[in-house]
Design a protein around this motif. Structure first.
Motif, PDB file in Angstrom:
ATOM      1  N   VAL A  23       5.909  -2.378  -1.427  1.00 16.10           N
ATOM      2  CA  VAL A  23       5.826  -1.845  -0.065  1.00 16.10           C
ATOM      3  C   VAL A  23       5.542  -0.350  -0.077  1.00 16.10           C
ATOM      4  CG1 VAL A  23       8.215  -1.205   0.554  1.00 16.10           C
ATOM      5  CG2 VAL A  23       6.739  -2.274   2.241  1.00 16.10           C
ATOM      6  N   VAL A  24       6.146   0.362  -1.017  1.00 13.72           N
ATOM      7  CA  VAL A  24       5.957   1.819  -1.042  1.00 13.72           C
ATOM      8  C   VAL A  24       4.517   2.162  -1.440  1.00 13.72           C
ATOM      9  CG1 VAL A  24       6.623   3.941  -2.249  1.00 13.72           C
ATOM     10  CG2 VAL A  24       8.378   2.418  -1.340  1.00 13.72           C
ATOM     11  N   LEU A  25       3.987   1.493  -2.454  1.00 15.81           N
ATOM     12  CA  LEU A  25       2.600   1.789  -2.828  1.00 15.81           C
ATOM     13  C   LEU A  25       1.628   1.280  -1.759  1.00 15.81           C
ATOM     14  CD1 LEU A  25       0.710   3.086  -4.845  1.00 15.81           C
ATOM     15  CD2 LEU A  25       0.600   0.913  -6.076  1.00 15.81           C
ATOM     16  N   GLY A  26       1.964   0.163  -1.130  1.00 19.56           N
ATOM     17  CA  GLY A  26       1.130  -0.334  -0.032  1.00 19.56           C
ATOM     18  C   GLY A  26       1.063   0.682   1.100  1.00 19.56           C
ATOM     19  N   GLN A  27       2.206   1.266   1.410  1.00 24.02           N
ATOM     20  CA  GLN A  27       2.271   2.294   2.459  1.00 24.02           C
ATOM     21  C   GLN A  27       1.410   3.494   2.075  1.00 24.02           C
ATOM     22  OE1 GLN A  27       3.849   2.113   5.344  1.00 24.02           O
ATOM     23  NE2 GLN A  27       4.289   4.204   6.006  1.00 24.02           N
ATOM     24  N   ARG A  28       1.525   3.937   0.862  1.00 23.07           N
ATOM     25  CA  ARG A  28       0.740   5.097   0.410  1.00 23.07           C
ATOM     26  C   ARG A  28      -0.758   4.800   0.442  1.00 23.07           C
ATOM     27  NH1 ARG A  28       3.115   9.550   1.397  1.00 23.07           N
ATOM     28  NH2 ARG A  28       4.844  10.146   0.071  1.00 23.07           N
ATOM     29  N   ASN A  29      -1.161   3.671  -0.134  1.00 29.95           N
ATOM     30  CA  ASN A  29      -2.602   3.403  -0.208  1.00 29.95           C
ATOM     31  C   ASN A  29      -3.219   3.274   1.181  1.00 29.95           C
ATOM     32  OD1 ASN A  29      -3.095   3.581  -2.969  1.00 29.95           O
ATOM     33  ND2 ASN A  29      -2.490   1.459  -3.339  1.00 29.95           N
ATOM     34  N   ALA A  30      -2.452   2.731   2.119  1.00 30.60           N
ATOM     35  CA  ALA A  30      -2.997   2.555   3.474  1.00 30.60           C
ATOM     36  C   ALA A  30      -3.235   3.891   4.169  1.00 30.60           C
ATOM     37  CB  ALA A  30      -2.055   1.689   4.307  1.00 30.60           C
ATOM     38  N   GLU A  31      -2.643   4.977   3.657  1.00 31.48           N
ATOM     39  CA  GLU A  31      -2.872   6.285   4.285  1.00 31.48           C
ATOM     40  C   GLU A  31      -4.336   6.703   4.245  1.00 31.48           C
ATOM     41  OE1 GLU A  31       1.578   8.103   3.285  1.00 31.48           O
ATOM     42  OE2 GLU A  31      -0.169   8.941   2.263  1.00 31.48           O
ATOM     43  N   TRP A  32      -5.095   6.094   3.325  1.00 28.28           N
ATOM     44  CA  TRP A  32      -6.522   6.450   3.217  1.00 28.28           C
ATOM     45  C   TRP A  32      -7.372   5.821   4.310  1.00 28.28           C
ATOM     46  CZ3 TRP A  32      -8.594  10.255   0.602  1.00 28.28           C
ATOM     47  CH2 TRP A  32      -7.928  10.755  -0.511  1.00 28.28           C
ATOM     48  N   CYS A  33      -6.791   4.874   5.025  1.00 26.68           N
ATOM     49  CA  CYS A  33      -7.578   4.094   5.989  1.00 26.68           C
ATOM     50  C   CYS A  33      -8.200   5.009   7.054  1.00 26.68           C
ATOM     51  CB  CYS A  33      -6.651   3.062   6.628  1.00 26.68           C
ATOM     52  SG  CYS A  33      -7.482   1.553   6.980  1.00 26.68           S
ATOM     53  N   GLY A  34      -9.504   5.162   7.010  1.00 27.04           N
ATOM     54  CA  GLY A  34     -10.182   6.070   7.930  1.00 27.04           C
ATOM     55  C   GLY A  34     -10.474   7.427   7.317  1.00 27.04           C
ATOM     56  N   HIS A  35      -9.981   7.670   6.108  1.00 25.24           N
ATOM     57  CA  HIS A  35     -10.152   8.978   5.474  1.00 25.24           C
ATOM     58  C   HIS A  35     -10.757   8.889   4.074  1.00 25.24           C
ATOM     59  CE1 HIS A  35      -7.475  10.559   8.631  1.00 25.24           C
ATOM     60  NE2 HIS A  35      -6.746   9.500   8.402  1.00 25.24           N
ATOM     61  N   GLY A  36     -11.228   7.720   3.681  1.00 23.87           N
ATOM     62  CA  GLY A  36     -11.713   7.529   2.315  1.00 23.87           C
ATOM     63  C   GLY A  36     -13.024   8.239   2.036  1.00 23.87           C
ATOM     64  N   PRO A  37     -13.372   8.353   0.759  1.00 25.03           N
ATOM     65  CA  PRO A  37     -14.570   9.109   0.374  1.00 25.03           C
ATOM     66  C   PRO A  37     -15.876   8.384   0.709  1.00 25.03           C
ATOM     67  CG  PRO A  37     -13.486   8.199  -1.567  1.00 25.03           C
ATOM     68  CD  PRO A  37     -12.582   7.917  -0.405  1.00 25.03           C
ATOM     69  N   VAL A  38     -15.803   7.076   0.943  1.00 22.32           N
ATOM     70  CA  VAL A  38     -16.995   6.293   1.268  1.00 22.32           C
ATOM     71  C   VAL A  38     -16.443   4.997   1.876  1.00 22.32           C
ATOM     72  CG1 VAL A  38     -17.076   5.331  -1.091  1.00 22.32           C
ATOM     73  CG2 VAL A  38     -19.155   5.367   0.251  1.00 22.32           C
ATOM     74  N   ILE A  39     -17.153   4.396   2.815  1.00 26.17           N
ATOM     75  CA  ILE A  39     -16.584   3.244   3.555  1.00 26.17           C
ATOM     76  C   ILE A  39     -16.033   2.188   2.609  1.00 26.17           C
ATOM     77  CG2 ILE A  39     -17.013   1.415   5.241  1.00 26.17           C
ATOM     78  CD1 ILE A  39     -19.501   2.947   6.091  1.00 26.17           C
ATOM     79  N   GLU A  40     -16.799   1.904   1.551  1.00 21.14           N
ATOM     80  CA  GLU A  40     -16.384   0.851   0.632  1.00 21.14           C
ATOM     81  C   GLU A  40     -14.987   1.133   0.059  1.00 21.14           C
ATOM     82  OE1 GLU A  40     -19.383   2.118   0.942  1.00 21.14           O
ATOM     83  OE2 GLU A  40     -20.562   0.329   1.394  1.00 21.14           O
ATOM     84  N   GLU A  41     -14.646   2.409  -0.101  1.00 21.47           N
ATOM     85  CA  GLU A  41     -13.313   2.739  -0.626  1.00 21.47           C
ATOM     86  C   GLU A  41     -12.237   2.629   0.451  1.00 21.47           C
ATOM     87  OE1 GLU A  41     -12.398   3.130  -3.975  1.00 21.47           O
ATOM     88  OE2 GLU A  41     -14.324   2.103  -3.812  1.00 21.47           O
TER      89      GLU A  41
END
Lengths: 267, 312, 267, 312
Positions: A23-41
């Motif tokens: 859950v903790v890593l899931g929470q962290r990784n989801a922070e990129w949603c909308g802010h990633g370096p390229v859509i695919e990421e």
């Protein structure tokens, strides 16, 4: 571990460790949603995060079933304090270099990738072993999680190689992230009474036995990425035993704020 | 001339234009504008809902929301690909977005202020988007039509999920019901404006209709949306914030009040509550990600050179 | 404003607006503690923050006294949701340029200084007028706050001039911060039923009458700072009427998390 | 020679050395090291407590905490000034800190993990610091001694505030009492280590004593601290995490268990849980603030030039 500790207590604590990681890593990784370096990421991080939240739900559900009473997956995720979380410290760190809990700076994708690499390299081995757990439900979750985690590892490894063997800047960033995060992997191998007890009765795996295989995965990827393996020395974090960094409190404050503002509500 | 005649005949016969077919330059330009704008809307549209992922009040809702935002990114991805078949690159389209030359749906220039906004965006914003998009599944340009079929299917799923989340909240505590009503109050009029200006004032409609890109007028779609939504609001138990909203048995439709078109145009023209924040966030993500994309390119080039060397 | 609204209701709402302004900006300014550009500025920001928290406490105490029951300064600060806060939107923004609520980046001191300047330029005028409030307690708080706010204005103005008339970089940063924040000042002059009612019976001040004096303070400082006055146009924020930005929810989640985790506890 | 004799005589007579007085180079260096290290400790020490300002659970406690952290910054400021009287600039001292050449108190390399840490830092960490610092109020170097008098007064106030906050928590809920006990468990041994290695292993003590910079040995101070703290812990109702802690009527002191010096040295040598984070945060604040300091300098220069022009 007191003499009265039952296998049910150990199972609960061990499942919580696995669930809190997810859950903790899931929470962290989801922070990129909308802010990633390229859509695919953005999509890849969302996907990994979804897998992790899914793993956490299954594991918390199993935990809740064994705890009984009013416990649910959500009371476990939303109504425990940071000292009750049993995730590796590595997973609660923000997406940037070493700073105190209330510092603010940009997110760094190299930190994200290196963390996902180090963790999923461990978890493919853990889930593989847990397929043979004496607990059938856990074995089933492990089989499902193994497939997902293989994808997470491939994703992180591919990017680690691209970064390491990419531009000078990407190489430097990947190396810095590795230098920052590698010491946290010491926690993987550190003693934990719960892990020891879980391994002893065939529920869990003795993580220490996985170390050579983990080293091989790491060394192989770092060689291909032309990165130098950073020393895993110094302070050994203790998140899995409930002693966290300054970051988990902030992560949980945000994650839990809405649920806690409406105790007992259904969503 | 003959090419144009053949093109127009195919459109008239409801046939599909494919990338390799000849098409008038204006048709191509219109499609590029429309498809890329739609793609940008999906990408920018990740931000308002993305704002609630970290705070979703249950793990189930968190997973649903992540999956939804991910789908939006996926829609952006296919739409960029559909636009690329018309001879424009993703980089050019992103540059147009980031420099402010290209637009995206103005609805995303409003903030998401409580958790119910997530449900209301699913129910009303996606609902309005589907009304706009279903006719595009029969659009004359093949790749766009096919993308829209897939997108509409997923959007309908999101709409049902949003509505279902609101139903659960409305059966919950007073605080939860208040959140839903507050969100409906803030989004209702903005959703009506999503269908665009009244037909009388809409510049692109006529040509779009003739080319089979647009098939139903703004006002017709808006009315259809209202007629479909009012009964859903009743089931939900929320009040739509329009005192003039009532069934008109003569028209066989709901009458509704005046949309604040000044507010609409102010937002379209860059002065909504979130225009700067949304665009600056996308620009920052793109700029911050430059080194990552550069790394991938540099690595791919190195790989290629190594392969060539080995082959030699 | 319904016909049944009493002067007590208006007083409560008006005091809350003033108190929420102070607590939210106090919370923001304190974020620099330990991260300022030079020790003296860490101390200055802490000082300003302390004054603001002090103002908030006095104002909340007065509010609580008029509300009666179990209401205290802390229930007002810690147990209201974001939609119940009545602060200017300007004050809840993070210390950086325009980004969505869950973006992350470095703090920018120019944003901090420009905000403190724009707000304290208003508040010296507001407190000055409120010294003549028909409410003696509010008049006393105003007299105390005026002294503090004069210092805040001097501090912010001095730095605004240093930045504007400093290096090319500092000039550009100050101008960017001004361009970002100036539109939020439209909210100062926007209609508010509470402010109108409070002014009508001599409790509050009609802020619109202060606009020429505020303009003069701003123009004078900008001229000295060699900065161009940015347009205050576009969307008019409505925080004082309870409609906030995406940022307040995060600010309050952090500020309130501990108090809300222990409802009823004394500290 | 005569200068040295005069210097030593003044020290022996418990007189004060002032900045304009002659002093041996080693004395100057030792003082610069000690005072700047003390200043760095105050500045770095703002971070562990600063971590809780935004989350303080009442406005009163928030105000007290901000004021306290502000005092620490103020102490850093006077101590840098005191060190500057010895011919070193603040910039040089900061550079030594940021490059890792200068140290700061190792106690700040531990995280603050719950709100009670704030109270426990006041009670135990400040308490230990005061024990260390009170003798410095009689230190032979005037500016340092005067700074320490002011600092000790403020630190005593902080210590009482910290203890009072813990008393309130211990009278509260079980969760609050658990927080206090957890914080005491984590900080107790680290505070005992703050007095430095046992006298037998302490390299600087002898010379420091002779020069009137240090006046009481590490072990004596540690014992004094323990003897003062045990009764306070009893009043508070917390258990100090040392099974060997008990009154020894023969010695007239409390006996105590073994300090984990390996852990102490590991942290001193850069491998504590927060060494990198604390230092990197300070370096970042300094680097991020460069443009602000540059602006102030540039503006001051412009002002000066304008004044000169007007004068000409």
């Amino acid at each position: 571990m007191s003499a009265t500790t039952t296998t049910t207590d150990v199972t609960i604590d061990y499942l919580l460790h696995l669930a809190d990681n997810a859950v903790v890593l899931g929470q962290r990784n989801a922070e990129w949603c909308g802010h990633g370096p390229v859509i695919e990421e953005d999509l890849a991080m969302a996907n990994i995060s979804l897998d992790l939240i899914g793993q956490a739900r299954l594991l918390y559900q199993q935990t809740a079933a064994r705890m009984g009473g009013d416990v649910t997956e959500d009371t476990l995720a939303y109504f425990r304090d940071d000292t009750q979380f049993r995730n590796y410290t590595l997973l609660e760190l923000p997406h940037h270099g070493p700073l105190v809990g209330y510092a603010r700076t940009d997110r760094d994708y190299a930190t994200t990738i290196v963390r996902n690499f180090l963790y999923s390299a461990l978890m493919v081995l853990v889930w593989e072993a847990l397929q043979r757990s004496c607990d059938d439900e856990l074995a089933a979750i492990a089989a499902k999680s193994l497939k997902e985690t293989r994808y997470h590892l491939r994703h992180a490894r591919d990017w680690l190689v691209r970064m390491g063997d990419g531009t000078d800047e990407s190489h430097a960033r990947a190396q810095a992230a590795l230098d920052h995060l590698m010491p946290y992997t010491q926690e993987f191998w550190a003693d934990s009474p719960v892990e020891a007890a879980a391994a002893a009765f065939g529920l869990g795996v003795d993580v220490k036995t996985l170390r050579p295989a983990w080293d091989a995965i790491v060394d192989d990827a770092l060689a291909e990425a032309t990165l130098k393996r950073s020393a895993a020395t110094g302070y050994v974090t203790q998140g899995k035993n409930g002693l966290h960094s300054e970051h988990l409190g902030y992560l949980l404050a945000e994650m839990q704020c809405l649920a806690r503002a409406h105790p007992g509500a259904q969503w | 001339e003959e090419l144009l005649a053949r093109f127009e005949a195919r459109i008239a016969a409801d046939g599909r234009i494919e990338p390799q077919d000849w098409m008038p330059e204006a048709y191509r330009k219109t499609l590029i504008r429309q498809i890329s704008q739609h793609a940008h809307s999906e990408i920018v549209g990740m931000l308002p809902e993305g704002n609630w992922i970290s705070r979703a009040p249950s793990l189930k809702r968190k997973a649903i929301l992540i999956a939804k935002v991910q789908d939006e990114g996926g829609h952006g991805q296919y739409l960029y690909s559909a636009a690329e078949t018309l001879g424009i690159s993703r980089a050019e389209m992103l540059d147009a977005l980031h420099s402010g030359r290209a637009k995206y749906s103005s609805i995303f220039n409003y903030p998401t202020l409580n958790w119910a906004d997530v449900g209301v965006i699913g129910w009303l914003v996606d609902g309005a988007a589907i009304m706009n998009q279903i006719p595009l599944c029969r659009c004359s340009y093949g790749p766009y039509a096919r993308a829209m079929i897939r997108i509409c299917k997923e959007e309908s799923f999101h709409q049902r999920q949003g509505y279902e989340a609101l139903l659960v909240m409305m059966k919950g505590t007073q605080a939860q019901r208040d959140m839903v009503q507050d969100a409906v109050n803030r989004w209702w009029w903005k959703c009506l404006a999503m269908f665009g200006p009244p037909d009388a004032d809409s510049p692109h409609t006529a040509q779009g209709m003739r080319w089979g890109i647009k098939r139903i007028s703004n006002d017709e779609l808006r009315q259809k949306f209202i007629d479909a939504t009012v009964p859903q609001a009743e089931v939900l138990g929320v009040t739509l914030p329009d005192p003039d909203l009532k069934w008109n048995p003569e028209r066989g439709h709901y009458d509704y009040g005046q949309i604040d078109w000044d507010e609409f145009w102010q937002t379209v023209n860059g002065h909504g509550p979130m225009n700067k924040q949304r665009l600056a966030t996308r620009v920052k993500a793109h700029n911050d990600g430059q080194w990552v994309r550069d790394a991938a390119l540099a690595h791919a080039r190195k790989q290629q050179q190594r392969a060539l060397k080995e082959a030699a």
